[in-house]
Scaffold this motif. Structure first.
Motif, PDB file in Angstrom:
ATOM      1  N   LEU A 207       0.818  -1.209   0.000  1.00  0.00           N
ATOM      2  CA  LEU A 207       0.000   0.000   0.000  1.00  0.00           C
ATOM      3  C   LEU A 207       0.857   1.267   0.000  1.00  0.00           C
ATOM      4  O   LEU A 207       0.571   2.215  -0.734  1.00  0.00           O
ATOM      5  CB  LEU A 207      -0.931  -0.009   1.217  1.00  0.00           C
ATOM      6  N   ALA A 208       1.907   1.273   0.836  1.00  0.00           N
ATOM      7  CA  ALA A 208       2.751   2.469   0.909  1.00  0.00           C
ATOM      8  C   ALA A 208       3.432   2.773  -0.429  1.00  0.00           C
ATOM      9  O   ALA A 208       3.353   3.905  -0.920  1.00  0.00           O
ATOM     10  CB  ALA A 208       3.779   2.323   2.027  1.00  0.00           C
ATOM     11  N   PRO A 209       4.114   1.807  -1.076  1.00  0.00           N
ATOM     12  CA  PRO A 209       4.700   2.099  -2.391  1.00  0.00           C
ATOM     13  C   PRO A 209       3.657   2.509  -3.429  1.00  0.00           C
ATOM     14  O   PRO A 209       3.918   3.376  -4.262  1.00  0.00           O
ATOM     15  CB  PRO A 209       5.372   0.775  -2.786  1.00  0.00           C
ATOM     16  N   PHE A 210       2.467   1.894  -3.360  1.00  0.00           N
ATOM     17  CA  PHE A 210       1.420   2.244  -4.325  1.00  0.00           C
ATOM     18  C   PHE A 210       1.012   3.707  -4.190  1.00  0.00           C
ATOM     19  O   PHE A 210       0.971   4.452  -5.174  1.00  0.00           O
ATOM     20  CB  PHE A 210       0.198   1.343  -4.120  1.00  0.00           C
TER      21      PHE A 210
ATOM     22  N   ILE B 292       2.569   6.213  -2.603  1.00  0.00           N
ATOM     23  CA  ILE B 292       3.672   7.136  -2.846  1.00  0.00           C
ATOM     24  C   ILE B 292       3.907   7.300  -4.341  1.00  0.00           C
ATOM     25  O   ILE B 292       4.052   8.420  -4.865  1.00  0.00           O
ATOM     26  CB  ILE B 292       4.959   6.651  -2.169  1.00  0.00           C
ATOM     27  N   MET B 293       3.967   6.198  -5.075  1.00  0.00           N
ATOM     28  CA  MET B 293       4.220   6.282  -6.514  1.00  0.00           C
ATOM     29  C   MET B 293       3.023   6.859  -7.257  1.00  0.00           C
ATOM     30  O   MET B 293       3.188   7.482  -8.302  1.00  0.00           O
ATOM     31  CB  MET B 293       4.583   4.897  -7.068  1.00  0.00           C
ATOM     32  N   LEU B 294       1.817   6.653  -6.713  1.00  0.00           N
ATOM     33  CA  LEU B 294       0.645   7.297  -7.297  1.00  0.00           C
ATOM     34  C   LEU B 294       0.783   8.807  -7.195  1.00  0.00           C
ATOM     35  O   LEU B 294       0.538   9.537  -8.163  1.00  0.00           O
ATOM     36  CB  LEU B 294      -0.624   6.830  -6.589  1.00  0.00           C
ATOM     37  N   ARG B 295       1.188   9.277  -6.032  1.00  0.00           N
ATOM     38  CA  ARG B 295       1.353  10.722  -5.856  1.00  0.00           C
ATOM     39  C   ARG B 295       2.503  11.256  -6.697  1.00  0.00           C
ATOM     40  O   ARG B 295       2.368  12.271  -7.373  1.00  0.00           O
ATOM     41  CB  ARG B 295       1.587  11.041  -4.375  1.00  0.00           C
ATOM     42  N   GLU B 296       3.644  10.577  -6.648  1.00  0.00           N
ATOM     43  CA  GLU B 296       4.797  11.023  -7.437  1.00  0.00           C
ATOM     44  C   GLU B 296       4.451  11.027  -8.926  1.00  0.00           C
ATOM     45  O   GLU B 296       4.769  11.972  -9.648  1.00  0.00           O
ATOM     46  CB  GLU B 296       5.988  10.090  -7.188  1.00  0.00           C
ATOM     47  N   GLY B 297       3.828   9.935  -9.365  1.00  0.00           N
ATOM     48  CA  GLY B 297       3.473   9.840 -10.774  1.00  0.00           C
ATOM     49  C   GLY B 297       2.459  10.884 -11.186  1.00  0.00           C
ATOM     50  O   GLY B 297       2.536  11.441 -12.286  1.00  0.00           O
ATOM     51  N   LEU B 298       1.510  11.161 -10.288  1.00  0.00           N
ATOM     52  CA  LEU B 298       0.497  12.159 -10.612  1.00  0.00           C
ATOM     53  C   LEU B 298       1.101  13.560 -10.669  1.00  0.00           C
ATOM     54  O   LEU B 298       0.706  14.369 -11.512  1.00  0.00           O
ATOM     55  CB  LEU B 298      -0.637  12.109  -9.592  1.00  0.00           C
ATOM     56  N   GLU B 299       2.055  13.844  -9.790  1.00  0.00           N
ATOM     57  CA  GLU B 299       2.725  15.143  -9.862  1.00  0.00           C
ATOM     58  C   GLU B 299       3.428  15.306 -11.208  1.00  0.00           C
ATOM     59  O   GLU B 299       3.317  16.346 -11.859  1.00  0.00           O
ATOM     60  CB  GLU B 299       3.744  15.276  -8.723  1.00  0.00           C
ATOM     61  N   ALA B 300       4.154  14.266 -11.626  1.00  0.00           N
ATOM     62  CA  ALA B 300       4.833  14.323 -12.915  1.00  0.00           C
ATOM     63  C   ALA B 300       3.828  14.421 -14.055  1.00  0.00           C
ATOM     64  O   ALA B 300       4.023  15.187 -15.016  1.00  0.00           O
ATOM     65  CB  ALA B 300       5.718  13.087 -13.099  1.00  0.00           C
ATOM     66  N   ALA B 301       2.733  13.645 -13.955  1.00  0.00           N
ATOM     67  CA  ALA B 301       1.718  13.672 -15.009  1.00  0.00           C
ATOM     68  C   ALA B 301       1.050  15.036 -15.093  1.00  0.00           C
ATOM     69  O   ALA B 301       0.728  15.517 -16.199  1.00  0.00           O
ATOM     70  CB  ALA B 301       0.670  12.589 -14.747  1.00  0.00           C
TER      71      ALA B 301
ATOM     72  N   VAL C  65       5.413  -4.537  -6.762  1.00  0.00           N
ATOM     73  CA  VAL C  65       4.147  -4.590  -7.508  1.00  0.00           C
ATOM     74  C   VAL C  65       3.305  -3.357  -7.189  1.00  0.00           C
ATOM     75  O   VAL C  65       2.694  -2.756  -8.083  1.00  0.00           O
ATOM     76  CB  VAL C  65       3.373  -5.878  -7.161  1.00  0.00           C
ATOM     77  N   GLY C  66       3.276  -2.985  -5.916  1.00  0.00           N
ATOM     78  CA  GLY C  66       2.532  -1.788  -5.529  1.00  0.00           C
ATOM     79  C   GLY C  66       3.082  -0.540  -6.186  1.00  0.00           C
ATOM     80  O   GLY C  66       2.317   0.326  -6.628  1.00  0.00           O
ATOM     81  N   ALA C  67       4.409  -0.432  -6.257  1.00  0.00           N
ATOM     82  CA  ALA C  67       5.028   0.736  -6.895  1.00  0.00           C
ATOM     83  C   ALA C  67       4.660   0.820  -8.375  1.00  0.00           C
ATOM     84  O   ALA C  67       4.295   1.896  -8.881  1.00  0.00           O
ATOM     85  CB  ALA C  67       6.541   0.676  -6.727  1.00  0.00           C
ATOM     86  N   LEU C  68       4.745  -0.315  -9.082  1.00  0.00           N
ATOM     87  CA  LEU C  68       4.393  -0.323 -10.507  1.00  0.00           C
ATOM     88  C   LEU C  68       2.910  -0.019 -10.711  1.00  0.00           C
ATOM     89  O   LEU C  68       2.540   0.699 -11.651  1.00  0.00           O
ATOM     90  CB  LEU C  68       4.738  -1.688 -11.113  1.00  0.00           C
ATOM     91  N   ALA C  69       2.068  -0.539  -9.830  1.00  0.00           N
ATOM     92  CA  ALA C  69       0.636  -0.266  -9.946  1.00  0.00           C
ATOM     93  C   ALA C  69       0.354   1.222  -9.722  1.00  0.00           C
ATOM     94  O   ALA C  69      -0.486   1.811 -10.403  1.00  0.00           O
ATOM     95  CB  ALA C  69      -0.146  -1.108  -8.937  1.00  0.00           C
ATOM     96  N   GLY C  70       1.059   1.830  -8.778  1.00  0.00           N
ATOM     97  CA  GLY C  70       0.883   3.259  -8.526  1.00  0.00           C
ATOM     98  C   GLY C  70       1.256   4.099  -9.731  1.00  0.00           C
ATOM     99  O   GLY C  70       0.555   5.053 -10.089  1.00  0.00           O
ATOM    100  N   ILE C  71       2.357   3.747 -10.388  1.00  0.00           N
ATOM    101  CA  ILE C  71       2.778   4.475 -11.586  1.00  0.00           C
ATOM    102  C   ILE C  71       1.748   4.322 -12.701  1.00  0.00           C
ATOM    103  O   ILE C  71       1.408   5.284 -13.395  1.00  0.00           O
ATOM    104  CB  ILE C  71       4.156   3.965 -12.057  1.00  0.00           C
TER     105      ILE C  71
ATOM    106  N   ALA D  38      -1.338   6.359 -11.906  1.00  0.00           N
ATOM    107  CA  ALA D  38      -1.021   7.781 -12.066  1.00  0.00           C
ATOM    108  C   ALA D  38      -1.018   8.184 -13.536  1.00  0.00           C
ATOM    109  O   ALA D  38      -1.501   9.266 -13.902  1.00  0.00           O
ATOM    110  CB  ALA D  38       0.327   8.092 -11.428  1.00  0.00           C
ATOM    111  N   ALA D  39      -0.468   7.312 -14.392  1.00  0.00           N
ATOM    112  CA  ALA D  39      -0.453   7.609 -15.825  1.00  0.00           C
ATOM    113  C   ALA D  39      -1.875   7.695 -16.387  1.00  0.00           C
ATOM    114  O   ALA D  39      -2.191   8.595 -17.174  1.00  0.00           O
ATOM    115  CB  ALA D  39       0.344   6.542 -16.572  1.00  0.00           C
ATOM    116  N   LEU D  40      -2.737   6.774 -15.960  1.00  0.00           N
ATOM    117  CA  LEU D  40      -4.120   6.795 -16.424  1.00  0.00           C
ATOM    118  C   LEU D  40      -4.860   8.031 -15.924  1.00  0.00           C
ATOM    119  O   LEU D  40      -5.601   8.681 -16.683  1.00  0.00           O
ATOM    120  CB  LEU D  40      -4.847   5.528 -15.957  1.00  0.00           C
ATOM    121  N   VAL D  41      -4.656   8.364 -14.644  1.00  0.00           N
ATOM    122  CA  VAL D  41      -5.310   9.549 -14.083  1.00  0.00           C
ATOM    123  C   VAL D  41      -4.799  10.812 -14.766  1.00  0.00           C
ATOM    124  O   VAL D  41      -5.573  11.717 -15.103  1.00  0.00           O
ATOM    125  CB  VAL D  41      -5.072   9.623 -12.560  1.00  0.00           C
ATOM    126  N   GLY D  42      -3.489  10.874 -14.988  1.00  0.00           N
ATOM    127  CA  GLY D  42      -2.915  12.034 -15.667  1.00  0.00           C
ATOM    128  C   GLY D  42      -3.464  12.200 -17.072  1.00  0.00           C
ATOM    129  O   GLY D  42      -3.771  13.328 -17.502  1.00  0.00           O
TER     130      GLY D  42
END
Length: 277
Positions: free
Chosen positions: A2-5, A7-16, A154-160, A163-167
């Motif tokens: 959950l934590a990597p998901f 975090i990477m969702l937020r990081e990815g969304l910021e970049a997106a 897996v959580g980190a990749l799912a978060g990215i 984030a790409a889809l949301v972006g």
């Protein structure tokens, strides 16, 4: 996981968001010909992040045990620094981010010479997204070293991916998201994660032989909620849970958590008052 998901969702969304603002402004102003420069900047930033992560990981392989513990502690502290800088930077810059990026695009594309303008745009996208990528590298290294969760990658990749889809949905206008609320709640979550990483770094400094104070065990929950259990793994990844925390780890955790939450949740001073100061 959950934590990597998250975090990477937020990081990815910021970049997106940054990329989406730049791409959307180019489209709105009839500058679609410059869109390939965005992809070049993104690929260069991704390559830098992957290279940095691989280099740090390879460098630590041959370390002796105590040096590996010191490396883990330093990476944990660096991860806390970049995570908190990300949280407070977004809190401060969110309102003016769009206008600032659009002004930078105009300045870059108004430079004489097409080649110079292209490199200026590539550089702007590169530096904007490389920041998120390098932050992600330090976080993932720290969480993978301190977490027992085998599903963390897996959580980190799912978060990215999410984030790409949301972006893309935000860029295409198909998705509306309350970004202020999203960044506020994920910011609170990240502060809890950072507190756990910092407490883990205190433990690693002790195992490296550099910190030997306040080693009294505050409680022992290993009999009924061990860190290796499914719930213990989740709590460890999200809240930095330890089944046998030492006094030093607990003090660092609570002090950091209280201070960071106070500063983050404190209302911003009115503009007139800031100017008067």
């Amino acid at each position: 996981m959950l934590a990597p998901f998250l975090i990477m969702l937020r990081e990815g969304l910021e970049a997106a968001l940054i990329v989406g603002i730049i791409a959307g402004y180019l489209r709105q102003t009839g500058r679609r010909a410059w869109l390939p420069a965005i992809w070049i900047g993104i690929f260069l930033a991704a390559a830098l992040a992957l290279f940095a992560g691989a280099a740090l990981q390879l460098a630590s392989i041959g370390f002796p045990q105590k040096t590996q513990e010191l490396f883990e502690a330093v990476i944990g502290v660096l991860a806390v620094i970049v995570l908190m800088s990300m949280v407070f930077w977004m809190k401060k810059a969110a309102r003016s981010l769009k206008a600032s990026l659009q002004a930078s695009i105009d300045a870059a594309l108004e430079r004489p010479g097409g080649g110079t303008a292209t490199w200026a745009l590539i550089g702007m996208v590169f530096f904007a997204t490389a920041r998120e990528g390098l932050e992600s590298v330090f976080f993932l290294l720290a969480i993978f070293q301190q977490s027992r969760d085998a599903l963390a990658p897996v959580g980190a990749l799912a978060g990215i991916a999410v984030a790409a889809l949301v972006g893309w949905g935000i860029y295409a206008g198909a998705l509306k998201l309350n970004l202020a609320r999203f960044f506020r709640w994920t910011g609170i979550f990240i502060i809890f994660v950072a507190a756990g990483l910092l407490a883990g770094s205190v433990k690693a400094f002790h195992e490296a032989g550099l910190w030997n104070g306040l080693q009294e065990v505050v409680w022992d929950a290993s009999g009924w909620l061990p860190e290796s259990s499914p719930l213990g793994t989740v709590l460890g990844g999200v809240l930095g849970y330890r089944d046998t925390p030492t006094l030093g780890e607990l003090i660092v955790y609570l002090a950091f958590l209280a201070g960071a939450l106070f500063v983050f949740l404190r209302p911003a001073a009115p503009a007139a008052l800031r100017e008067a100061r």
